[in-house]
Design a protein around this motif. Structure first.
Motif, PDB file in Angstrom:
ATOM      1  N   PHE A   1       0.845  -1.184   0.000  1.00 42.76           N
ATOM      2  CA  PHE A   1       0.000   0.000   0.000  1.00 42.76           C
ATOM      3  C   PHE A   1       0.883   1.237   0.000  1.00 42.76           C
ATOM      4  N   ILE A   2       0.257   2.375  -0.272  1.00 40.85           N
ATOM      5  CA  ILE A   2       0.965   3.644  -0.342  1.00 40.85           C
ATOM      6  C   ILE A   2       0.499   4.538   0.800  1.00 40.85           C
ATOM      7  N   LEU A   3       1.464   5.114   1.507  1.00 38.86           N
ATOM      8  CA  LEU A   3       1.140   6.172   2.455  1.00 38.86           C
ATOM      9  C   LEU A   3       1.404   7.496   1.756  1.00 38.86           C
ATOM     10  N   ASP A   4       0.368   8.309   1.595  1.00 37.30           N
ATOM     11  CA  ASP A   4       0.549   9.625   1.000  1.00 37.30           C
ATOM     12  C   ASP A   4       1.340  10.533   1.937  1.00 37.30           C
ATOM     13  N   ALA A   5       1.722  11.684   1.446  1.00 34.51           N
ATOM     14  CA  ALA A   5       2.465  12.648   2.261  1.00 34.51           C
ATOM     15  C   ALA A   5       1.706  12.930   3.551  1.00 34.51           C
ATOM     16  N   TYR A   6       2.389  12.738   4.666  1.00 33.10           N
ATOM     17  CA  TYR A   6       1.873  13.027   6.016  1.00 33.10           C
ATOM     18  C   TYR A   6       0.703  12.125   6.425  1.00 33.10           C
ATOM     19  N   GLU A   7       0.459  11.076   5.704  1.00 31.12           N
ATOM     20  CA  GLU A   7      -0.654  10.181   6.048  1.00 31.12           C
ATOM     21  C   GLU A   7      -0.232   9.195   7.134  1.00 31.12           C
ATOM     22  N   SER A   8      -1.198   8.781   7.946  1.00 32.47           N
ATOM     23  CA  SER A   8      -0.970   7.780   8.994  1.00 32.47           C
ATOM     24  C   SER A   8      -1.906   6.600   8.790  1.00 32.47           C
ATOM     25  N   LYS A   9      -1.461   5.429   9.210  1.00 31.31           N
ATOM     26  CA  LYS A   9      -2.319   4.243   9.297  1.00 31.31           C
ATOM     27  C   LYS A   9      -2.143   3.650  10.682  1.00 31.31           C
ATOM     28  N   GLU A  10      -3.243   3.210  11.263  1.00 33.81           N
ATOM     29  CA  GLU A  10      -3.217   2.603  12.587  1.00 33.81           C
ATOM     30  C   GLU A  10      -3.785   1.197  12.532  1.00 33.81           C
ATOM     31  N   TYR A  11      -3.200   0.313  13.345  1.00 33.51           N
ATOM     32  CA  TYR A  11      -3.674  -1.061  13.468  1.00 33.51           C
ATOM     33  C   TYR A  11      -3.730  -1.409  14.949  1.00 33.51           C
ATOM     34  N   GLU A  12      -4.757  -2.127  15.330  1.00 32.20           N
ATOM     35  CA  GLU A  12      -4.913  -2.538  16.716  1.00 32.20           C
ATOM     36  C   GLU A  12      -4.922  -4.059  16.808  1.00 32.20           C
ATOM     37  N   ILE A  13      -4.400  -4.548  17.897  1.00 33.26           N
ATOM     38  CA  ILE A  13      -4.383  -5.986  18.146  1.00 33.26           C
ATOM     39  C   ILE A  13      -4.451  -6.205  19.651  1.00 33.26           C
ATOM     40  N   GLY A  14      -5.037  -7.294  20.073  1.00 33.45           N
ATOM     41  CA  GLY A  14      -5.140  -7.596  21.498  1.00 33.45           C
ATOM     42  C   GLY A  14      -4.317  -8.809  21.877  1.00 33.45           C
ATOM     43  N   TRP A  15      -3.676  -8.731  23.028  1.00 33.94           N
ATOM     44  CA  TRP A  15      -2.954  -9.883  23.571  1.00 33.94           C
ATOM     45  C   TRP A  15      -3.802 -10.492  24.682  1.00 33.94           C
ATOM     46  N   ASP A  16      -4.301 -11.686  24.425  1.00 30.96           N
ATOM     47  CA  ASP A  16      -5.048 -12.443  25.427  1.00 30.96           C
ATOM     48  C   ASP A  16      -4.025 -13.183  26.273  1.00 30.96           C
ATOM     49  N   MET A  17      -3.709 -12.620  27.430  1.00 29.22           N
ATOM     50  CA  MET A  17      -2.572 -13.122  28.203  1.00 29.22           C
ATOM     51  C   MET A  17      -2.811 -14.509  28.809  1.00 29.22           C
ATOM     52  N   ILE A  18      -4.054 -14.963  28.855  1.00 29.61           N
ATOM     53  CA  ILE A  18      -4.338 -16.282  29.437  1.00 29.61           C
ATOM     54  C   ILE A  18      -4.340 -17.380  28.386  1.00 29.61           C
ATOM     55  N   ASN A  19      -4.963 -17.105  27.240  1.00 30.60           N
ATOM     56  CA  ASN A  19      -5.245 -18.172  26.293  1.00 30.60           C
ATOM     57  C   ASN A  19      -4.484 -18.090  24.986  1.00 30.60           C
ATOM     58  N   ASP A  20      -3.685 -17.085  24.794  1.00 30.35           N
ATOM     59  CA  ASP A  20      -3.144 -16.902  23.448  1.00 30.35           C
ATOM     60  C   ASP A  20      -1.724 -16.360  23.504  1.00 30.35           C
ATOM     61  N   ASN A  21      -0.849 -17.023  22.770  1.00 33.80           N
ATOM     62  CA  ASN A  21       0.483 -16.449  22.621  1.00 33.80           C
ATOM     63  C   ASN A  21       0.687 -15.904  21.219  1.00 33.80           C
ATOM     64  N   GLY A  22      -0.377 -15.927  20.414  1.00 39.83           N
ATOM     65  CA  GLY A  22      -0.331 -15.244  19.140  1.00 39.83           C
ATOM     66  C   GLY A  22       0.041 -16.093  17.957  1.00 39.83           C
ATOM     67  N   THR A  23       0.517 -17.301  18.162  1.00 41.95           N
ATOM     68  CA  THR A  23       0.887 -18.135  17.037  1.00 41.95           C
ATOM     69  C   THR A  23      -0.355 -18.790  16.448  1.00 41.95           C
TER      70      THR A  23
END
Length: 541
Positions: A480-502
């Motif tokens: 993808f392309i980020l235009d001049a001064y553009e931002s992109k944000e992504y969110e993710i959650g860490w489930d500390m009991i049941n998930d190590n992310g793999t």
């Protein structure tokens, strides 16, 4: 004497959460060449230092062995003056028969290896009269680099270096070949922000010379640099991004050969910067012969009818004119310590974003009372203030505490809070911002050439298990392309009991109470060239 007590390329995000047991705090080491201190030479202090240490040089002039050809030995340290470059001078005292420079960094130093607040003068050598960086990517800031001589790179020479040069005056340096101010060559990707480069002289290219390299130049002033050929900037097999700069001759003074690319961004001007005292070339009694001309140094604070800092008098003074460089820098650059009224926008040049930045003038006397909501300082609350607020809407200074800027692209990470109870999901925000005035191409991929940058987020708990962020994100395409001064944000959650992310479930593990360090890590090509930004969270029962 010390006072008493005083091209960004393909990216792959990956979140490193590791158990933190202790925090190492660097020590402060003092240097004074003629008074009581830990050491009497800068090199001796560096030899004794460890990563994270800060070395502070007291006021004075540092000369001789131990104060020239200074090396950081690959250490992540800060070497700074106590009271700024006007008070702390490294005088190399080299000559045509005795070659030296002030700093020679060549052992893989990174951007946390910092040179801060020195006048660097008297160097004489083949590469980098003031500072030479080879396979080293330090931060050089708040320095005055003047009256150095070299074959290439009178002020600074960069080779295989991703150095950042910030808030520096580079003037009155002479080279017998090229790059009077800065020579950027061989796979370097340098960042030059808020600098004044003036009065440098070369056989060709008095300002900035790029050879097989990349550079980003922003919020700078390049004026009155001399050479036999083009005077300000030249590119050979290189690319450069120039934005919000005042350059003599404008775009036409940047020579671009057929193998190079110039990104001429927004906000560039060609105008008299109205320095407090302009530097100038003295004809030396022979106006018909420029070869013997010499540079008379000036004061590079910008004139202002609202107030200019007069360093000689130690006070603010009022001028009859106001420089067009005031409030002319990148509107997305932080205004830093600029005094009010500051227009809500950084000034061009070395003093932009500093406490000595010239004040904004709006055609009337400066208000004696600050009005709530008056962001730019013109004594009125109107749509100009609203526009400034809208431009920076939802910017988060707390987020900026956990950011990395590399090649004018900012990578940030934070969590939704700092204290969690065991079993809660840790919300993690990852943001990419293009700080350039031109678009930049990004992508999510594992297949990266060695010269590319990538951002890795992972977490570990004893067994070094990785959380691949791209597995969790609904990404419509790999690039993808980020235009001049553009931002992109992504969110993710860490489930500390049941998930190590793999992707697998058999290796999941529960987290226990403790302090976890969430680290974003940026690798710049080689494994050794890495920059990290972290935030800690406390997990309680």
């Amino acid at each position: 004497m010390r006072k008493a007590n005083p091209s960004t390329s393909l990216l792959m995000p990956v979140l490193l959460v590791g158990m933190v047991c202790s925090i190492a705090v660097g020590r402060t080491v003092y240097v004074d060449n003629d008074g009581p201190a830990d050491f009497h030479t800068i090199q001796a202090a560096i030899d004794d230092s460890n990563d994270g240490d800060t070395i502070i040089a007291a006021d004075g002039t540092y000369t001789g062995k131990g104060n020239r050809d200074i090396g950081f030995l690959g250490k992540t340290i800060t070497v700074r003056s106590e009271n700024g470059p006007e008070n702390c001078i490294i005088d190399v005292k080299a000559s045509q028969s005795d070659w030296h420079n002030a700093f020679y960094l060549h052992e893989g130093e990174n951007k946390k290896s910092t040179i801060d607040g020195f006048t660097i003068t008297g160097g004489y050598t083949y590469l980098g009269g003031g500072i030479q960086c080879n396979n080293s990517s330090p931060t050089i800031k708040n320095c005055i680099i003047t009256k150095n001589t070299a074959g290439w790179g009178g002020g600074i020479m960069l080779e295989e270096s991703n150095a950042s040069v910030i808030h520096c005056i580079i003037s009155n340096n002479v080279v017998w070949d090229g790059g009077g101010g800065i020579f950027n060559q061989y796979y370097s990707t340098s960042t030059i922000n808020s600098c004044t480069i003036t009065g440098n002289k070369a056989a060709f290219i008095g300002g900035i010379l790029c050879y097989s390299s990349k550079a980003s130049v922003k919020n700078c002033v390049l004026r009155a640099n001399r050479s036999w050929y083009e005077s300000e900037v030249r590119l050979h097999d290189s690319s450069i991004s120039v934005s919000y700069c005042n350059i003599s001759g404008g775009k036409s003074s940047v020579y671009v050969d057929e193998t190079s690319t110039l990104y001429w961004g927004q906000g560039n001007i060609d105008a008299d910067p109205c320095f407090g005292e302009p530097g100038y070339w003295d004809a030396n009694g022979t106006p018909e012969d420029e070869n013997d001309d010499f540079w008379v140094e000036g004061d590079y604070h910008l004139k202002s009818q609202a107030g200019r800092w007069d360093a000689n008098e130690g006070r603010w003074t009022i001028d009859e004119v106001t420089s067009s460089c005031i409030d002319a820098g990148d509107p997305m650059s932080p205004i830093g310590l600029e005094p009010f009224p500051n227009g809500g926008r950084i000034n061009m040049g070395a003093y932009g974003g500093t406490a000595e930045a010239s004040k904004s003038y709006f055609g009337e006397p400066v208000c004696e009372t600050i009005v709530a909501g008056d962001i730019n300082g013109d004594c009125k609350v109107n749509f100009k203030d609203f526009a400034l607020m809208a431009l920076h809407w939802l910017e988060d200074s707390n987020l900026d505490r956990y950011c990395i800027v590399e090649d004018d692209v900012k990578y940030c990470i934070r969590t939704d809070k700092s204290v969690y109870h065991l079993g809660e999901t840790v919300g993690i925000l990852y943001r990419i911002t293009n700080l350039r005035s031109v678009p930049v191409s990004l992508g999510w991929t594992n297949f990266l050439p060695p010269s590319c940058y990538h951002f890795v987020i992972a977490y570990e708990n004893g067994e070094h298990v990785w959380l691949w962020l791209w597995r969790r994100l609904p990404i419509p395409s790999w690039e993808f392309i980020l235009d001049a001064y553009e931002s992109k944000e992504y969110e993710i959650g860490w489930d500390m009991i049941n998930d190590n992310g793999t992707a697998q479930t058999e290796d999941d593990f529960p987290a226990g109470p403790g302090v976890y360090n969430i680290t974003g890590e940026l690798l710049a090509g080689d494994e050794e060239d890495r920059v990290r930004v972290s935030v800690s969270v406390n997990v309680r029962e």
